[in-house]
Design an enzyme around this catalytic site. Structure first.
Site, PDB file in Angstrom:
ATOM      1  N   LYS A 143       0.046   4.253  -0.151  1.00 53.00           N
ATOM      2  CA  LYS A 143      -0.597   5.406   0.499  1.00 53.00           C
ATOM      3  C   LYS A 143      -0.458   6.658  -0.381  1.00 53.00           C
ATOM      4  O   LYS A 143      -0.501   6.536  -1.605  1.00 53.00           O
ATOM      5  CB  LYS A 143      -0.024   5.606   1.906  1.00 53.00           C
ATOM      6  CG  LYS A 143      -0.123   4.299   2.733  1.00 53.00           C
ATOM      7  CD  LYS A 143       0.086   4.481   4.191  1.00 53.00           C
ATOM      8  CE  LYS A 143      -0.061   3.120   4.894  1.00 53.00           C
ATOM      9  NZ  LYS A 143       0.020   3.205   6.330  1.00 53.00           N
ATOM     10  N   SER A 182       3.899  -2.150  10.182  1.00 56.12           N
ATOM     11  CA  SER A 182       5.362  -2.175  10.353  1.00 56.12           C
ATOM     12  C   SER A 182       5.999  -3.506   9.979  1.00 56.12           C
ATOM     13  O   SER A 182       6.956  -3.942  10.602  1.00 56.12           O
ATOM     14  CB  SER A 182       5.737  -1.767  11.786  1.00 56.12           C
ATOM     15  OG  SER A 182       5.303  -0.446  12.054  1.00 56.12           O
ATOM     16  N   GLU A 199      -6.703   4.582   8.077  1.00 55.83           N
ATOM     17  CA  GLU A 199      -6.516   6.025   7.832  1.00 55.83           C
ATOM     18  C   GLU A 199      -7.783   6.637   7.255  1.00 55.83           C
ATOM     19  O   GLU A 199      -8.088   7.809   7.490  1.00 55.83           O
ATOM     20  CB  GLU A 199      -5.294   6.240   6.917  1.00 55.83           C
ATOM     21  CG  GLU A 199      -3.999   6.010   7.684  1.00 55.83           C
ATOM     22  CD  GLU A 199      -2.853   5.474   6.856  1.00 55.83           C
ATOM     23  OE1 GLU A 199      -2.899   5.537   5.619  1.00 55.83           O
ATOM     24  OE2 GLU A 199      -1.889   4.955   7.474  1.00 55.83           O
ATOM     25  N   ASN A 239       0.863  -1.178   0.000  1.00 53.25           N
ATOM     26  CA  ASN A 239       0.000   0.000   0.000  1.00 53.25           C
ATOM     27  C   ASN A 239       0.903   1.233   0.000  1.00 53.25           C
ATOM     28  O   ASN A 239       1.534   1.543   1.002  1.00 53.25           O
ATOM     29  CB  ASN A 239      -0.890  -0.032   1.260  1.00 53.25           C
ATOM     30  CG  ASN A 239      -1.711   1.239   1.421  1.00 53.25           C
ATOM     31  OD1 ASN A 239      -1.762   2.080   0.514  1.00 53.25           O
ATOM     32  ND2 ASN A 239      -2.359   1.387   2.577  1.00 53.25           N
ATOM     33  N   GLU A 249      -4.927  -4.909  10.607  1.00 53.74           N
ATOM     34  CA  GLU A 249      -3.899  -3.895  10.797  1.00 53.74           C
ATOM     35  C   GLU A 249      -4.167  -3.153  12.097  1.00 53.74           C
ATOM     36  O   GLU A 249      -4.991  -2.227  12.124  1.00 53.74           O
ATOM     37  CB  GLU A 249      -3.914  -2.895   9.641  1.00 53.74           C
ATOM     38  CG  GLU A 249      -3.682  -3.515   8.282  1.00 53.74           C
ATOM     39  CD  GLU A 249      -3.160  -2.493   7.279  1.00 53.74           C
ATOM     40  OE1 GLU A 249      -2.060  -2.694   6.783  1.00 53.74           O
ATOM     41  OE2 GLU A 249      -3.850  -1.489   7.026  1.00 53.74           O
ATOM     42  N   HIS A 263      -9.429   1.114   5.069  1.00 55.47           N
ATOM     43  CA  HIS A 263      -8.125   1.284   5.732  1.00 55.47           C
ATOM     44  C   HIS A 263      -8.318   2.202   6.946  1.00 55.47           C
ATOM     45  O   HIS A 263      -9.117   3.133   6.902  1.00 55.47           O
ATOM     46  CB  HIS A 263      -7.106   1.879   4.757  1.00 55.47           C
ATOM     47  CG  HIS A 263      -5.715   1.842   5.310  1.00 55.47           C
ATOM     48  ND1 HIS A 263      -5.255   2.773   6.213  1.00 55.47           N
ATOM     49  CD2 HIS A 263      -4.702   0.958   5.127  1.00 55.47           C
ATOM     50  CE1 HIS A 263      -4.013   2.455   6.555  1.00 55.47           C
ATOM     51  NE2 HIS A 263      -3.657   1.361   5.908  1.00 55.47           N
ATOM     52  N   GLY A 285       2.922   2.342  10.729  1.00 57.39           N
ATOM     53  CA  GLY A 285       3.857   3.455  10.562  1.00 57.39           C
ATOM     54  C   GLY A 285       4.591   3.839  11.831  1.00 57.39           C
ATOM     55  O   GLY A 285       5.234   4.892  11.896  1.00 57.39           O
TER      56      GLY A 285
HETATM   57  P1  13P Z   1       3.322   0.396   7.612  1.00 50.62           P
HETATM   58  O1  13P Z   1       3.826  -0.893   7.020  1.00 50.62           O
HETATM   59  O2  13P Z   1       4.032   1.607   7.103  1.00 50.62           O
HETATM   60  O3  13P Z   1       3.249   0.319   9.100  1.00 50.62           O
HETATM   61  O4  13P Z   1       1.799   0.557   7.092  1.00 50.62           O
HETATM   62  C1  13P Z   1       0.924  -0.495   7.206  1.00 50.62           C
HETATM   63  C2  13P Z   1      -0.324  -0.146   6.462  1.00 50.62           C
HETATM   64  O5  13P Z   1      -1.087   0.687   6.880  1.00 50.62           O
HETATM   65  C3  13P Z   1      -0.576  -0.849   5.196  1.00 50.62           C
HETATM   66  O6  13P Z   1      -1.881  -0.621   4.747  1.00 50.62           O
END
Ligand code: 13P
Length: 251
Positions: A11, A212, A97, A9, A167, A95, A173
């Site tokens: 983002k 992560s 976010e 992803n 997740e 997601h 992150g």
């Molecule tokens: P990270 O791997 O940067 O922690 O992000 C995970 C994520 O949100 C994938 O959709």
């Protein structure tokens, strides 16, 4: 047997130049044959990535799509039928976010999930708890509710052609990864919840872990019985690191 899947992803990252470079890096990866690999670029670069990955086995998905299946008067949105037309095969739904920052709620996500499937896309439903919810002992309740929203609206059969990504919000992150045992506990609970409705659907659905994941911790996570791969954020922006994660999944 469930096939392992590793998805990147991206983002809201990238420029035309950096996307070209990352795509070129992906083209050169030697990927294990037993692993399904997909990347999720920002909408703007979906066409560029589909063209750039032409002839490879890497699938392309979108990070979001409209709750309406067909094109129409909906300014600023992108219909799942348009994504399918562009050559996408997957779409992320819910997601964290988008749930947290954009305020997307279960009812809207049910509609997005259904619209995506109606267009032949495979939704990747993202679920997960915040740190406050985990500390309050509410992880399984929160994740269970996010899952039951889809089951109640669309039936458990909706997961025949879908992927679920667990997740934990506190692991995204942050460099804090759920331990393989913590992740396995939630994955097993998700599968049990589906199995209570339909054992065959539960056995067939792929459950990805995200938060992560990097090359250094991927093998341990993917070795757990109910973890069928990963949804990778930051580490998917580096082709070599992403390739190493794909290879860890192949072992
Ligand atoms: P990270 O791997 O940067 O922690 O992000 C995970 C994520 O949100 C994938 O959709």
């Amino acid at each position: 047997m469930r096939r392992i899947m590793v998805a990147g992803n991206w983002k809201m990252h990238g420029t035309r130049a950096s996307v070209a470079e990352l795509t070129k890096g992906l083209r050169h990866l030697v990927l294990p044959s037993g692993v399904d690999v997909a990347v999720f670029p920002p909408f703007l670069y979906v066409n560029q990535v589909i063209d750039g990955l032409d002839g490879t086995s890497i699938a392309v998905g979108a990070q979001n799509s409209a709750a309406e299946a067909s094109q129409g008067a909906l300014t600023g949105e992108i219909a799942p039928s348009q994504l399918a037309d562009a050559g996408c095969t997957f779409v992320l739904i819910g997601h964290s976010e988008r749930r947290q920052i954009m305020g997307e709620q279960d009812e809207l996500l049910n509609r997005k999930f259904a619209a995506a499937q109606a267009c032949g896309l495979t939704p990747v439903l993202c679920v997960g708890e915040t740190l406050v919810q985990r500390d309050a002992g509410k992880t399984l309740e929160v994740v269970g509710r996010q899952l039951s929203s889809i089951i109640e609206a669309l039936g458990v059969g909706a997961f025949v052609n879908a992927v679920i990504a667990y997740e934990p919000v506190w692991a995204i992150g942050t460099g804090l990864t759920a331990s393989p045992q913590q992740a396995q506990e939630v994955h097993a609970a998700i599968r049990a919840q589906l199995a209570a409705e339909n054992a065959e659907v539960a056995q067939g659905v792929r459950l990805l872990y995200g938060g992560s994941v990097k090359a250094a911790n991927a093998a341990e996570l993917f070795g757990m019985p109910d973890i069928d791969g990963g949804l990778i954020g930051g580490a998917s922006l580096n082709a070599d690191e992403f390739g190493a994660i794909c290879r860890a999944a192949g072992n």
